[in-house]
Design a protein around this motif. Structure first.
Motif, PDB file in Angstrom:
ATOM      1  N   ASN A  59       2.615   4.395 -42.920  1.00  0.00           N
ATOM      2  CA  ASN A  59       3.129   3.918 -44.256  1.00  0.00           C
ATOM      3  C   ASN A  59       3.554   2.418 -44.085  1.00  0.00           C
ATOM      4  OD1 ASN A  59       3.237   6.267 -45.379  1.00  0.00           O
ATOM      5  ND2 ASN A  59       5.275   6.910 -44.652  1.00  0.00           N
ATOM      6  N   THR A  60       3.318   1.670 -42.953  1.00  0.00           N
ATOM      7  CA  THR A  60       3.750   0.116 -42.932  1.00  0.00           C
ATOM      8  C   THR A  60       2.412  -0.440 -42.884  1.00  0.00           C
ATOM      9  OG1 THR A  60       4.051   0.016 -40.519  1.00  0.00           O
ATOM     10  CG2 THR A  60       5.965   0.464 -42.004  1.00  0.00           C
ATOM     11  N   GLY A  61       1.183   0.158 -42.590  1.00  0.00           N
ATOM     12  CA  GLY A  61      -0.231  -0.280 -42.847  1.00  0.00           C
ATOM     13  C   GLY A  61      -0.717  -0.414 -41.388  1.00  0.00           C
ATOM     14  N   MET A  62      -0.213   0.279 -40.427  1.00  0.00           N
ATOM     15  CA  MET A  62      -0.437   0.018 -38.990  1.00  0.00           C
ATOM     16  C   MET A  62      -1.936   0.812 -38.994  1.00  0.00           C
ATOM     17  SD  MET A  62       1.029   0.711 -35.162  1.00  0.00           S
ATOM     18  CE  MET A  62       2.132  -0.666 -35.322  1.00  0.00           C
ATOM     19  N   PRO A  63      -3.069   0.360 -38.533  1.00  0.00           N
ATOM     20  CA  PRO A  63      -4.310   1.135 -38.254  1.00  0.00           C
ATOM     21  C   PRO A  63      -4.008   2.250 -37.283  1.00  0.00           C
ATOM     22  CG  PRO A  63      -4.712  -1.171 -38.018  1.00  0.00           C
ATOM     23  CD  PRO A  63      -3.336  -1.162 -38.184  1.00  0.00           C
ATOM     24  N   LEU A  64      -4.789   3.205 -37.507  1.00  0.00           N
ATOM     25  CA  LEU A  64      -4.605   4.594 -36.358  1.00  0.00           C
ATOM     26  C   LEU A  64      -4.909   4.273 -35.067  1.00  0.00           C
ATOM     27  CD1 LEU A  64      -6.017   7.618 -38.365  1.00  0.00           C
ATOM     28  CD2 LEU A  64      -3.668   6.952 -37.837  1.00  0.00           C
ATOM     29  N   LYS A  65      -5.867   3.017 -34.693  1.00  0.00           N
ATOM     30  CA  LYS A  65      -6.292   2.726 -33.343  1.00  0.00           C
ATOM     31  C   LYS A  65      -4.873   2.134 -32.667  1.00  0.00           C
ATOM     32  CE  LYS A  65      -8.431  -1.682 -34.689  1.00  0.00           C
ATOM     33  NZ  LYS A  65      -7.289  -2.782 -34.156  1.00  0.00           N
ATOM     34  N   ASP A  66      -4.379   1.281 -33.377  1.00  0.00           N
ATOM     35  CA  ASP A  66      -2.892   0.550 -32.826  1.00  0.00           C
ATOM     36  C   ASP A  66      -1.953   1.618 -32.671  1.00  0.00           C
ATOM     37  OD1 ASP A  66      -4.488  -1.911 -33.092  1.00  0.00           O
ATOM     38  OD2 ASP A  66      -3.278  -2.371 -34.949  1.00  0.00           O
ATOM     39  N   ILE A  67      -1.829   2.603 -33.393  1.00  0.00           N
ATOM     40  CA  ILE A  67      -0.585   3.978 -33.322  1.00  0.00           C
ATOM     41  C   ILE A  67      -0.997   4.311 -32.034  1.00  0.00           C
ATOM     42  CG2 ILE A  67       0.113   5.955 -34.228  1.00  0.00           C
ATOM     43  CD1 ILE A  67      -0.419   4.889 -37.111  1.00  0.00           C
ATOM     44  N   LYS A  68      -2.523   4.701 -31.819  1.00  0.00           N
ATOM     45  CA  LYS A  68      -3.181   5.409 -30.625  1.00  0.00           C
ATOM     46  C   LYS A  68      -2.662   4.485 -29.468  1.00  0.00           C
ATOM     47  CE  LYS A  68      -7.159   7.498 -28.441  1.00  0.00           C
ATOM     48  NZ  LYS A  68      -8.482   7.870 -28.734  1.00  0.00           N
ATOM     49  N   LYS A  69      -3.002   3.169 -29.578  1.00  0.00           N
ATOM     50  CA  LYS A  69      -2.714   2.399 -28.515  1.00  0.00           C
ATOM     51  C   LYS A  69      -1.128   2.512 -28.011  1.00  0.00           C
ATOM     52  CE  LYS A  69      -4.738  -0.302 -26.299  1.00  0.00           C
ATOM     53  NZ  LYS A  69      -5.356  -0.106 -24.841  1.00  0.00           N
ATOM     54  N   PHE A  70      -0.416   2.569 -29.064  1.00  0.00           N
ATOM     55  CA  PHE A  70       1.129   2.715 -28.816  1.00  0.00           C
ATOM     56  C   PHE A  70       1.494   3.948 -27.901  1.00  0.00           C
ATOM     57  CE2 PHE A  70       4.984   4.952 -30.588  1.00  0.00           C
ATOM     58  CZ  PHE A  70       5.860   4.196 -29.644  1.00  0.00           C
ATOM     59  N   PHE A  71       0.872   4.867 -28.406  1.00  0.00           N
ATOM     60  CA  PHE A  71       0.989   6.248 -27.617  1.00  0.00           C
ATOM     61  C   PHE A  71       0.579   6.072 -26.210  1.00  0.00           C
ATOM     62  CE2 PHE A  71       1.776   8.171 -31.903  1.00  0.00           C
ATOM     63  CZ  PHE A  71       3.340   8.595 -31.697  1.00  0.00           C
ATOM     64  N   GLU A  72      -0.395   5.709 -25.971  1.00  0.00           N
ATOM     65  CA  GLU A  72      -1.078   5.095 -24.729  1.00  0.00           C
ATOM     66  C   GLU A  72      -0.164   4.404 -24.020  1.00  0.00           C
ATOM     67  OE1 GLU A  72      -4.913   3.630 -25.496  1.00  0.00           O
ATOM     68  OE2 GLU A  72      -5.883   5.583 -26.060  1.00  0.00           O
ATOM     69  N   TRP A  73       0.419   3.519 -24.444  1.00  0.00           N
ATOM     70  CA  TRP A  73       1.283   2.628 -23.761  1.00  0.00           C
ATOM     71  C   TRP A  73       2.745   3.448 -23.286  1.00  0.00           C
ATOM     72  CZ3 TRP A  73       1.098  -1.873 -27.610  1.00  0.00           C
ATOM     73  CH2 TRP A  73      -0.149  -2.689 -27.229  1.00  0.00           C
ATOM     74  N   CYS A  74       2.925   4.562 -24.578  1.00  0.00           N
ATOM     75  CA  CYS A  74       4.183   5.232 -24.029  1.00  0.00           C
ATOM     76  C   CYS A  74       3.792   6.043 -22.604  1.00  0.00           C
ATOM     77  CB  CYS A  74       4.439   6.018 -25.081  1.00  0.00           C
ATOM     78  SG  CYS A  74       5.351   5.048 -26.513  1.00  0.00           S
ATOM     79  N   LYS A  75       2.591   6.664 -22.593  1.00  0.00           N
ATOM     80  CA  LYS A  75       2.204   7.517 -21.638  1.00  0.00           C
ATOM     81  C   LYS A  75       2.340   6.915 -20.224  1.00  0.00           C
ATOM     82  CE  LYS A  75      -1.257  10.113 -21.802  1.00  0.00           C
ATOM     83  NZ  LYS A  75      -2.497  10.727 -22.205  1.00  0.00           N
ATOM     84  N   GLU A  76       1.913   5.283 -20.229  1.00  0.00           N
ATOM     85  CA  GLU A  76       1.840   4.306 -19.133  1.00  0.00           C
ATOM     86  C   GLU A  76       3.278   4.221 -18.544  1.00  0.00           C
ATOM     87  OE1 GLU A  76      -0.746   1.061 -19.983  1.00  0.00           O
ATOM     88  OE2 GLU A  76      -2.055   2.023 -20.779  1.00  0.00           O
TER      89      GLU A  76
END
Length: 147
Positions: free
Chosen positions: A57-74
């Motif tokens: 909703n704030t315009g973040m691309p899905l690829k960046d959202i995916k990167k965020f979740f990858e960072w969370c896993k790291e």
């Protein structure tokens, strides 16, 4: 609590096809599956989906959202990266809000202008533009007549 894809779809107002797409794209890596390969969502998945929708909703691309979740896993080694991601998104969102606020001011001006013009039966009402200009801001934040 365990939820089916249909229950999640209804609960969060996200289409089933979108949920499947998120899963396929790796945005929901923790979603469990039954022995029949049916997705079973839990409360953690619900929170992940709420975050995905928030960031979308704030315009973040899905690829960046995916990167965020990858960072969370790291783990904690990516705290700085996650912080910077959210600070950037916050700044971007605040700019969007300012643009929308300006647009809303102009729309409110026109709504009031046409409401009064409708009552009077004409858009040629002496002093109306000036009077309304005092109520609404122009795009520079100064008093003026919005176009």
């Amino acid at each position: 609590m365990a939820y089916s894809i249909g229950e999640i779809s209804e609960m969060l107002n996200i289409s089933i096809s979108t949920l499947r797409y998120y899963d396929k794209e790796g945005l929901l890596p923790l979603v469990n599956r039954t022995s029949g390969n049916i997705r079973i969502f839990d409360d953690t998945d619900v929170e992940c989906l709420k975050m995905i929708e928030c960031l979308k909703n704030t315009g973040m691309p899905l690829k960046d959202i995916k990167k965020f979740f990858e960072w969370c896993k790291e783990g904690d080694s990516t705290i700085d990266l996650r912080y910077e991601l959210f600070m950037h998104q916050k700044e971007k969102t605040e700019k969007q809000i300012a643009l929308l606020k300006n647009a809303l001011d102009r729309i409110n001006y026109k709504c009031e202008f046409y409401r009064i013009s409708k009552e009077k039966g004409t858009t040629n009402v002496p002093g109306l533009r000036e009077e309304l200009a005092m109520k609404f801001l122009n795009k520079d934040g100064e008093k003026g007549t919005p176009e």
